[in-house]
Design a protein around this motif. Structure first.
Motif, PDB file in Angstrom:
ATOM      1  N   GLY A  51      17.826  35.256 -21.216  1.00 33.51           N
ATOM      2  CA  GLY A  51      17.939  34.226 -22.249  1.00 33.51           C
ATOM      3  C   GLY A  51      17.795  34.884 -23.611  1.00 33.51           C
ATOM      4  O   GLY A  51      18.621  35.711 -23.991  1.00 33.51           O
ATOM      5  N   GLY A 174      21.666  40.029 -17.455  1.00 35.34           N
ATOM      6  CA  GLY A 174      20.977  41.315 -17.456  1.00 35.34           C
ATOM      7  C   GLY A 174      20.268  41.597 -16.141  1.00 35.34           C
ATOM      8  O   GLY A 174      20.354  42.704 -15.603  1.00 35.34           O
ATOM      9  N   MET A 175      19.560  40.605 -15.634  1.00 38.90           N
ATOM     10  CA  MET A 175      18.839  40.778 -14.378  1.00 38.90           C
ATOM     11  C   MET A 175      19.649  40.257 -13.197  1.00 38.90           C
ATOM     12  O   MET A 175      19.774  40.922 -12.178  1.00 38.90           O
ATOM     13  N   GLY A 176      20.204  39.059 -13.368  1.00 39.01           N
ATOM     14  CA  GLY A 176      20.966  38.435 -12.285  1.00 39.01           C
ATOM     15  C   GLY A 176      22.131  39.302 -11.838  1.00 39.01           C
ATOM     16  O   GLY A 176      22.569  39.236 -10.679  1.00 39.01           O
ATOM     17  N   GLU A 194      29.445  32.813 -12.399  1.00 40.47           N
ATOM     18  CA  GLU A 194      29.004  33.133 -13.760  1.00 40.47           C
ATOM     19  C   GLU A 194      29.938  32.426 -14.737  1.00 40.47           C
ATOM     20  O   GLU A 194      31.152  32.499 -14.629  1.00 40.47           O
ATOM     21  N   ASN A 240      30.942  27.207 -13.576  1.00 40.63           N
ATOM     22  CA  ASN A 240      29.593  26.700 -13.778  1.00 40.63           C
ATOM     23  C   ASN A 240      28.987  26.303 -12.420  1.00 40.63           C
ATOM     24  O   ASN A 240      29.581  25.517 -11.677  1.00 40.63           O
ATOM     25  N   SER A 263      19.801  31.612 -16.338  1.00 42.98           N
ATOM     26  CA  SER A 263      18.593  31.592 -17.171  1.00 42.98           C
ATOM     27  C   SER A 263      18.041  30.174 -17.290  1.00 42.98           C
ATOM     28  O   SER A 263      17.933  29.612 -18.384  1.00 42.98           O
ATOM     29  N   HIS A 265      15.111  29.228 -16.923  1.00 48.27           N
ATOM     30  CA  HIS A 265      13.771  29.139 -17.529  1.00 48.27           C
ATOM     31  C   HIS A 265      13.855  28.616 -18.951  1.00 48.27           C
ATOM     32  O   HIS A 265      12.864  28.184 -19.512  1.00 48.27           O
ATOM     33  N   ILE A 272      23.717  26.905 -19.151  1.00 46.13           N
ATOM     34  CA  ILE A 272      24.894  26.234 -19.736  1.00 46.13           C
ATOM     35  C   ILE A 272      25.164  24.947 -18.940  1.00 46.13           C
ATOM     36  O   ILE A 272      25.400  25.003 -17.730  1.00 46.13           O
ATOM     37  N   TYR A 320      14.866  32.265  -7.120  1.00 45.56           N
ATOM     38  CA  TYR A 320      14.759  33.661  -7.500  1.00 45.56           C
ATOM     39  C   TYR A 320      14.112  33.883  -8.869  1.00 45.56           C
ATOM     40  O   TYR A 320      14.559  34.702  -9.667  1.00 45.56           O
ATOM     41  N   LEU A 442       6.537  41.832 -13.858  1.00 46.98           N
ATOM     42  CA  LEU A 442       6.600  41.285 -12.486  1.00 46.98           C
ATOM     43  C   LEU A 442       6.067  42.366 -11.554  1.00 46.98           C
ATOM     44  O   LEU A 442       6.822  43.186 -11.049  1.00 46.98           O
ATOM     45  N   GLY A 490      10.073  35.212 -17.576  1.00 48.47           N
ATOM     46  CA  GLY A 490      10.621  34.842 -16.263  1.00 48.47           C
ATOM     47  C   GLY A 490      10.855  33.358 -16.110  1.00 48.47           C
ATOM     48  O   GLY A 490      11.978  32.925 -15.905  1.00 48.47           O
TER      49      GLY A 490
END
Ligand code: NAD
Length: 554
Positions: A51, A174-176, A194, A240, A263, A265, A272, A320, A442, A490
């Protein structure tokens, strides 16, 4: 990058110092590395990942941090408050060179509304976990954790590998973005939904994803064919998730494994809402943030409902670590928590042994330094075939982003041993420059996050955040090079508190002593935290390793 920020982010490499010591140099190089265009998701806005996880509050603060680090003496400590340098105090040579507190808000006020108000006034930034604590290493930082998660899932449900299974997920940020690679490493097929095509392209460029399509039919066809043939394949599907999951159900497509890493969180800047292009979403976010958040949360509710339905129809489903279940629950989805989080489902036994995402970075910029440390792992930890397989796979499949780095899950005892070896290699000149050793927040003993790392603790201590505070304090006392304490990483504001640590192996005897202390107390906190909660494996680990716990039971 915008013209006025272009050139501010410099990738310093080699052995020439730009500061007054390697500890300050390490902080400077890692700050720059976090914002390197090959590493950060939106460097022009100082956004690293997750994010709006940022490395510095604004460009003025960035300049001041860089200047402060360049001037910082070897017996001084720089204090950072939510991405802004606020003081330099004289401390001592074995003290941390930098102390960082990011995004912390008094508990009764700890929500996104307060955060946004403070952020707008320029008083705060969102540090995520490794963004504001300058130890992000690109998608590799999560890829082993993701691999460990999928490998354990495969072991529990499908025998040894994910071969012949389809995993459906969303969010290739970035992480996903590590998910498709982790699934294919475990032998499976992955469809990653995505909404932002540039993110899919980036994963394809860095070989984290194999192919892309904007057609649901094609994605399903490719996935089912690969599943039948038993070959590993990852597919980036443009769309989406809140729209595509219900559409898949309507077509009768149910994956074998299901998760999500959008994202979620952050309902305003992360997720989105359905039915919007990225441009329309950006306009609405700007024009009417309340309406945006409303739509975003409604879409998450739909997304989670579809996940529950797929679970009911046989998909092995887990959260996740993005708090999407909580948002859906708040929106009235009663069964949102029917599927578990990944920590209680797959990871907790590792935390009980102090294992977690340990990482190191070659400050030289020379990939050869990492190759040499890989060889050390293969030699020193040859008894751990799982770990050695990981290193071999990482060597083959992972493309470095920014400074060369490596991640691997090491536990109590192993981290201190490996840290000393690295320091010796720097001292002898075998490595061409010092190495920075750190980890994600984490980790086993550094987080309180009731919907993630500390979900469903055996003794019900999920929300107790004394542990990460103790973690930060003991690591600072031990002489970590920089220590950080953050809120909201996170899972978003109000849901987590967590600590980070980074230590430099510069080859000196002082560094050796600091490494020994910090790389013992840090994973030690993980063992202690889980032993205190009553986990047998942690209690046994504490006994085996001789960790002193005054009231140890069991
Ligand atoms: P990111 O912001 O870089 O990427 C999120 C991606 O989700 C973006 O590419 C965005 O376009 C996409 N997206 C948003 N809404 C979507 C939708 N409705 N449908 C499809 N795609 C959508 O974030 P990240 O660094 O990849 O992290 C993702 C999430 O995972 C965050 O919530 C983060 O806090 C969490 N996280 C989990 C772990 C873990 O170990 N489990 C570790 C780090 C981060």
């Amino acid at each position: 990058m915008k013209a006025d920020t272009l050139g501010k982010v410099v990738q310093y490499t080699g052995t020439k110092l730009n500061t007054k010591g390697w500890q300050q140099e390490a902080a400077l190089r890692m700050l720059m590395n976090n914002l390197h265009p090959d590493v950060a998701e939106h460097p022009e806005d100082l956004v690293v990942y997750g994010g709006i996880g940022k490395a510095a509050r604004n460009w003025e603060s960035f300049d001041a941090i860089v200047h402060s680090l360049k001037e910082l003496e070897n017996d001084e400590t720089l204090l950072i408050q939510s991405g802004k340098p606020v003081a330099i105090f004289k401390s001592h040579t074995n003290a941390p060179r930098v102390l960082i507190a990011n995004s912390n808000i008094v508990p009764a006020f700890a929500n996104w509304d307060t955060f946004h108000e403070l952020d707008k006034k320029g008083l705060m930034m969102y540090g995520q976990m490794t963004a504001g604590s300058w130890i992000y290493i690109g998608s590799q930082g999560i890829v082993q954790g993701t691999y460990e998660t999928f490998a354990e899932l495969a072991k529990q449900h499908f025998g040894e590998s994910l071969q012949g299974t389809i995993t459906l997920t969303a969010g290739l940020g970035g992480m996903g973005g590590a998910q498709p690679l982790a699934v294919t490493m475990a032998g499976g097929v992955c469809i990653g939904i995505e909404v932002d095509e540039t993110r899919i392209d980036r994963r394809i460029e860095t070989r984290y994803t194999d192919v892309k399509t904007d057609s649901l039919d094609e994605a399903i066809r490719l996935a089912e064919k690969a599943k039948q043939d038993g070959v590993a394949l990852s597919i980036g599907l443009l769309g989406n998730a809140a729209e595509i999951l219900p559409e898949m159900i309507a077509r009768g497509f149910i994956p074998d494994v299901l998760t999500d890493q959008t994202s979620a969180h952050d309902p305003l800047n992360g997720y989105i809402p359905e039915g919007m292009t990225l441009e329309v979403a950006a306009e609405l976010r700007h024009a009417d943030s309340e309406e945006y958040v409303k739509r975003s949360k409604a879409s998450m509710a739909k997304h989670v409902s579809a996940m529950v339905e797929m679970m009911d129809r046989g998909a092995i489903t887990f959260d996740y670590g993005n708090n999407i279940r909580q948002v859906a629950k708040d929106e009235g989805i009663e069964r949102a928590f029917d599927f578990p989080g990944f920590v209680p489902a797959y990871i907790r036994p590792q935390f009980c042994e102090g294992k977690g995402p340990f990482r190191w970075v070659a400050l030289s910029g020379d990939p050869e330094d990492i190759r040499k440390t890989d060889e050390v792992i293969l030699r020193e930890f040859s008894y751990n075939t799982h770990l050695c397989n990981w290193i071999k796979m990482a060597q083959e499949k992972i493309q470095f982003q920014g400074l060369p780095s490596r991640i691997c899950w090491l536990g109590y005892g192993e981290r201190a041993r490996f840290g000393k070896i690295i320091n010796d290699m720097v001292a002898s000149g075998e490595l061409s420059a010092p190495i920075v050793i750190g980890r994600d927040h984490l980790d086993s003993g550094s987080v309180a996050s009731p919907n993630r790392e500390t979900e469903a603790m055996k003794d019900g201590s999920d929300a107790v955040s004394d542990w990460p505070i103790l973690n930060a304090m003991i690591n600072a006392v031990g002489g970590a090079t920089w220590v950080s304490f953050h809120h909201g990483g996170g899972v978003g504001m109000g849901y987590s508190q967590h600590a980070g640590m980074v230590i430099v192996a510069d080859g000196t005897k002082d560094a050796e002593a600091r490494i020994e202390r910090v790389l013992t107390t840090d994973p030690g906190m993980g063992v202690v935290r889980h032993a205190d909660a009553g986990y047998d494996l942690a209690i046994q680990t504490a006994r085996d390793k001789g960790i002193k716990i005054p009231m140890l039971k069991g």
